[in-house]
Design a protein around this motif. Structure first.
Motif, PDB file in Angstrom:
ATOM      1  N   ALA A   1      25.851 -42.255  -0.462  1.00 52.51           N
ATOM      2  CA  ALA A   1      26.956 -42.189  -1.449  1.00 52.51           C
ATOM      3  C   ALA A   1      27.228 -43.307  -2.136  1.00 52.51           C
ATOM      4  O   ALA A   1      27.724 -43.123  -3.333  1.00 52.51           O
ATOM      5  CB  ALA A   1      28.110 -41.665  -0.542  1.00 52.51           C
ATOM      6  N   LEU A   2      27.231 -44.524  -1.598  1.00 50.83           N
ATOM      7  CA  LEU A   2      27.542 -45.810  -2.467  1.00 50.83           C
ATOM      8  C   LEU A   2      26.503 -45.973  -3.203  1.00 50.83           C
ATOM      9  O   LEU A   2      27.033 -46.354  -4.468  1.00 50.83           O
ATOM     10  CB  LEU A   2      27.462 -47.043  -1.267  1.00 50.83           C
ATOM     11  CG  LEU A   2      27.774 -48.365  -1.862  1.00 50.83           C
ATOM     12  CD1 LEU A   2      29.476 -48.089  -2.256  1.00 50.83           C
ATOM     13  CD2 LEU A   2      27.816 -49.575  -1.028  1.00 50.83           C
ATOM     14  N   ARG A   3      25.474 -45.614  -3.256  1.00 50.56           N
ATOM     15  CA  ARG A   3      24.435 -45.921  -4.452  1.00 50.56           C
ATOM     16  C   ARG A   3      24.691 -45.023  -5.578  1.00 50.56           C
ATOM     17  O   ARG A   3      24.565 -45.472  -6.594  1.00 50.56           O
ATOM     18  CB  ARG A   3      22.983 -45.679  -3.895  1.00 50.56           C
ATOM     19  CG  ARG A   3      22.378 -46.747  -2.866  1.00 50.56           C
ATOM     20  CD  ARG A   3      20.826 -46.298  -2.622  1.00 50.56           C
ATOM     21  NE  ARG A   3      20.125 -46.884  -3.692  1.00 50.56           N
ATOM     22  CZ  ARG A   3      19.090 -46.153  -4.300  1.00 50.56           C
ATOM     23  NH1 ARG A   3      18.855 -44.928  -3.813  1.00 50.56           N
ATOM     24  NH2 ARG A   3      18.345 -46.615  -5.362  1.00 50.56           N
TER      25      ARG A   3
ATOM     26  N   SER B   1      16.460 -44.634   6.531  1.00 54.09           N
ATOM     27  CA  SER B   1      16.983 -43.254   6.868  1.00 54.09           C
ATOM     28  C   SER B   1      18.222 -42.719   6.049  1.00 54.09           C
ATOM     29  O   SER B   1      18.861 -43.590   5.205  1.00 54.09           O
ATOM     30  CB  SER B   1      17.265 -43.094   8.363  1.00 54.09           C
ATOM     31  OG  SER B   1      18.797 -43.842   8.569  1.00 54.09           O
ATOM     32  N   ALA B   2      18.126 -41.564   5.958  1.00 60.73           N
ATOM     33  CA  ALA B   2      19.608 -40.693   5.310  1.00 60.73           C
ATOM     34  C   ALA B   2      20.640 -41.285   6.175  1.00 60.73           C
ATOM     35  O   ALA B   2      20.572 -41.522   7.474  1.00 60.73           O
ATOM     36  CB  ALA B   2      19.309 -39.431   5.118  1.00 60.73           C
ATOM     37  N   TRP B   3      21.601 -41.530   5.545  1.00 57.79           N
ATOM     38  CA  TRP B   3      23.112 -41.938   6.151  1.00 57.79           C
ATOM     39  C   TRP B   3      23.306 -40.893   7.369  1.00 57.79           C
ATOM     40  O   TRP B   3      23.918 -41.475   8.387  1.00 57.79           O
ATOM     41  CB  TRP B   3      24.075 -42.100   5.364  1.00 57.79           C
ATOM     42  CG  TRP B   3      25.302 -42.429   6.164  1.00 57.79           C
ATOM     43  CD1 TRP B   3      26.536 -41.717   6.005  1.00 57.79           C
ATOM     44  CD2 TRP B   3      26.011 -43.638   6.505  1.00 57.79           C
ATOM     45  NE1 TRP B   3      27.420 -42.335   6.760  1.00 57.79           N
ATOM     46  CE2 TRP B   3      27.097 -43.550   6.887  1.00 57.79           C
ATOM     47  CE3 TRP B   3      25.145 -44.920   6.581  1.00 57.79           C
ATOM     48  CZ2 TRP B   3      27.835 -44.564   7.854  1.00 57.79           C
ATOM     49  CZ3 TRP B   3      25.927 -46.111   7.293  1.00 57.79           C
ATOM     50  CH2 TRP B   3      27.235 -45.655   7.849  1.00 57.79           C
ATOM     51  N   GLU B   4      23.329 -39.817   7.094  1.00 56.55           N
ATOM     52  CA  GLU B   4      23.462 -38.753   8.161  1.00 56.55           C
ATOM     53  C   GLU B   4      22.746 -38.875   9.324  1.00 56.55           C
ATOM     54  O   GLU B   4      23.253 -38.337  10.374  1.00 56.55           O
ATOM     55  CB  GLU B   4      23.806 -37.408   7.573  1.00 56.55           C
ATOM     56  CG  GLU B   4      22.243 -36.954   7.007  1.00 56.55           C
ATOM     57  CD  GLU B   4      22.371 -37.014   5.580  1.00 56.55           C
ATOM     58  OE1 GLU B   4      21.794 -36.152   4.710  1.00 56.55           O
ATOM     59  OE2 GLU B   4      22.899 -37.957   4.986  1.00 56.55           O
ATOM     60  N   ASP B   5      21.700 -39.507   9.257  1.00 57.64           N
ATOM     61  CA  ASP B   5      20.575 -39.620  10.265  1.00 57.64           C
ATOM     62  C   ASP B   5      20.751 -40.954  11.021  1.00 57.64           C
ATOM     63  O   ASP B   5      20.183 -41.150  11.966  1.00 57.64           O
ATOM     64  CB  ASP B   5      19.166 -39.438   9.954  1.00 57.64           C
ATOM     65  CG  ASP B   5      19.193 -37.985   9.457  1.00 57.64           C
ATOM     66  OD1 ASP B   5      19.671 -36.974   9.694  1.00 57.64           O
ATOM     67  OD2 ASP B   5      18.121 -37.830   8.410  1.00 57.64           O
TER      68      ASP B   5
ATOM     69  N   ILE C   1      18.067 -53.748   5.103  1.00 56.95           N
ATOM     70  CA  ILE C   1      17.636 -53.255   3.839  1.00 56.95           C
ATOM     71  C   ILE C   1      18.512 -52.012   3.333  1.00 56.95           C
ATOM     72  O   ILE C   1      18.359 -51.830   2.323  1.00 56.95           O
ATOM     73  CB  ILE C   1      16.052 -52.954   4.319  1.00 56.95           C
ATOM     74  CG1 ILE C   1      15.424 -52.239   2.960  1.00 56.95           C
ATOM     75  CG2 ILE C   1      16.072 -51.917   5.448  1.00 56.95           C
ATOM     76  CD1 ILE C   1      13.764 -52.021   3.362  1.00 56.95           C
ATOM     77  N   SER C   2      19.113 -51.423   4.396  1.00 56.52           N
ATOM     78  CA  SER C   2      19.727 -50.276   3.911  1.00 56.52           C
ATOM     79  C   SER C   2      20.884 -50.670   2.922  1.00 56.52           C
ATOM     80  O   SER C   2      21.083 -49.828   1.864  1.00 56.52           O
ATOM     81  CB  SER C   2      20.161 -49.563   5.061  1.00 56.52           C
ATOM     82  OG  SER C   2      19.263 -49.078   5.878  1.00 56.52           O
TER      83      SER C   2
END
Length: 475
Positions: A120-122, A149-153, A252-253
């Motif tokens: 969402a931040l990106r 990973s996706a944030w929700e994961d 990295i994320s």
């Protein structure tokens, strides 16, 4: 910070500041210096901390390097203006480089602000950049980097939120420091007669501090805090970043979010590694609120300042010839006039290479097969080609349809690399730590050779460097 004067393993036993081969800023033409001779390190107990040519130590637990840099810079400006002397100040913060060290109150201000996650931040930052006119709306955001990973994961989301909250707190602290210097100018009614330039040195950093491996060598960072506590190194949920006894990075994320909408990170020559903000302020000379999209290089800053001040660039110092300026003045662009760089821009960093000529950018990522010698112009397999005017986020590689253009740019790079003494990577004389001896794509682990912390500290001359008087940073 100053990477060439000390701290690395090559320091001789009889090292002293400005000895031949180990220059400090004082030995490179600056009149005053306050800062570190090493790279990134503790903000609460920095290694190789220097006040001019004296190595000093910290003996108070309320010290923070960012605040101290700001105070020394403001004191230097105040002193110069009281003497009515022209001055040049180079205020090189280490923030927000790792480790994540910030004041608790600043961290709390941002705690919870990043629970929406990096995806969402990106997206929100990309939309904001387009809305401000910083980015062209036709430039699509790059995909999430592989390995993220996706944030929700993602697990441990509250801890990950604090990572970014601490990073934001570091930036706010830096911003206050810049404000302190600007306030000093205003107090002396000198703001309109001062050229101010603000920039960063590279894109967001994806380096991961792993507490249970040799990446990096933990011995570099576990020397105790000022009050004797051991430092806990690593990006792990058991260590909440911020305090003096921690040593962590954003990883990295969040680096991928920091670099939105671009690809890759610090160390690479794709846009995520090299595109940085640049802000210039000079009332009455530079019109406010303008955005310039022409590319420039840090070497152009010197040429621009010489042009703006009407100075004469010297040809000799201390009886030695000085190399002519390599940059080009972008003062016309700052003043709102049409400007473009006449010479190509070329880079090489840790095996990553690039050439920029007008809208065209040729780029090669280290480890891209077969990754020939940097001076080999005979293969396009390791290169990508982009039209940056159309595709700033480097998503559509045009090299297959532009072989002649790519070959010409490769030959130009080969000539520049030879003239500049670019060495193949890895450099044989710089052995890589265990596990880093194989070049792989997207290896974001920080590379830290074995180091020692330099000679014993000789003289601790200050009790609190924030009150050290007018010893500036660099001028």
């Amino acid at each position: 910070k100053w990477h060439v004067g000390g701290e690395q393993a090559t320091l001789p036993d009889d090292w002293y500041p400005d000895m031949p081969g180990y220059p400090t800023p004082r030995g490179r033409g600056f009149d005053r210096f306050y800062g570190i001779l090493s790279g990134g390190g503790s903000y609460y107990n920095p290694n190789m901390l220097m006040d001019d040519l004296t190595r000093i130590s910290v003996d108070t637990t309320d010290y923070h390097f960012t605040d101290s840099i700001s105070q020394h810079a403001a004191d230097f400006v105040d002193d110069a203006l009281h003497r009515d002397d022209p001055f040049f100040l180079y205020m090189a913060f280490t923030a927000p480089h790792w480790p994540l060290h910030a004041h608790p109150n600043d961290i709390e201000k941002y705690r919870g602000s990043y629970m929406g996650g990096w995806d969402a931040l990106r997206t929100s930052r990309h939309e904001q950049q387009k809305g401000l006119g910083v980015l062209d709306s036709k430039w699509a955001i790059s995909p999430r980097e592989r390995g993220i990973s996706a944030w929700e994961d993602a697990d441990n989301q509250e801890w990950r939120d604090v990572q970014m909250a601490t990073y934001a707190a570091q930036i706010e602290q830096l911003d206050r420091g810049v404000g302190k210097v600007l306030d000093t100018l205003k107090e002396h009614d000198a703001e309109d007669d001062t050229i101010i330039m603000f920039m960063s040195d590279n894109g967001g950093c994806a380096e991961f501090l792993q507490e249970d491996t040799n990446y990096p060598d933990p011995s570099r960072y576990i020397h105790p805090t000022v009050d004797g506590r051991m430092v806990r190194v690593g990006n792990t949920p058991s260590i909440e970043p911020g305090p003096a006894d921690t040593f962590a990075s954003i990883d990295i994320s969040w680096a991928n979010a920091s670099n939105a909408p671009f690809r890759l990170f610090k160390r690479y020559t794709h846009e995520g590694g090299i595109s940085t903000p640049f802000i210039a302020h000079w009332p009455g000379q530079i019109p406010g609120g303008e955005i310039v999209h022409e590319p420039a290089h840090v070497m152009d800053v010197m040429a621009t300042l010489v042009d703006a001040t009407g100075a004469k660039y010297p040809t000799k110092r201390g009886g030695h010839d000085i190399q002519p300026m390599a940059g080009e003045s972008f003062l016309p662009a700052l003043k709102g006039r049409k400007w473009h760089r006449e010479q190509p821009i070329m880079w090489e960093h840790e095996g990553n290479r690039a050439v920029r000529i007008g809208p065209w950018k040729l780029v090669s990522e280290v480890g891209a097969p077969p990754n020939p010698d940097p001076r080999d112009p005979g293969s396009t397999d390791a290169w990508e080609l982009y039209n940056i005017d159309d595709d700033r986020t480097e998503l559509t590689d045009l090299i297959s349809g532009e072989r002649d253009r790519a070959s010409t740019m490769m030959r130009q790079y080969a000539e520049w690399a030879y003239a500049s003494g670019v060495q193949p990577w890895p450099i044989p004389s710089s052995p890589r730590p265990m596990g880093m001896d194989t070049i792989t794509r997207h290896n974001h682990t920080v590379q830290v050779p074995s180091v020692r912390l330099g000679p014993p500290k000789r003289v601790a001359t200050l009790n609190d460097t924030r009150n050290a008087g007018h010893d500036g940073t660099m001028n």
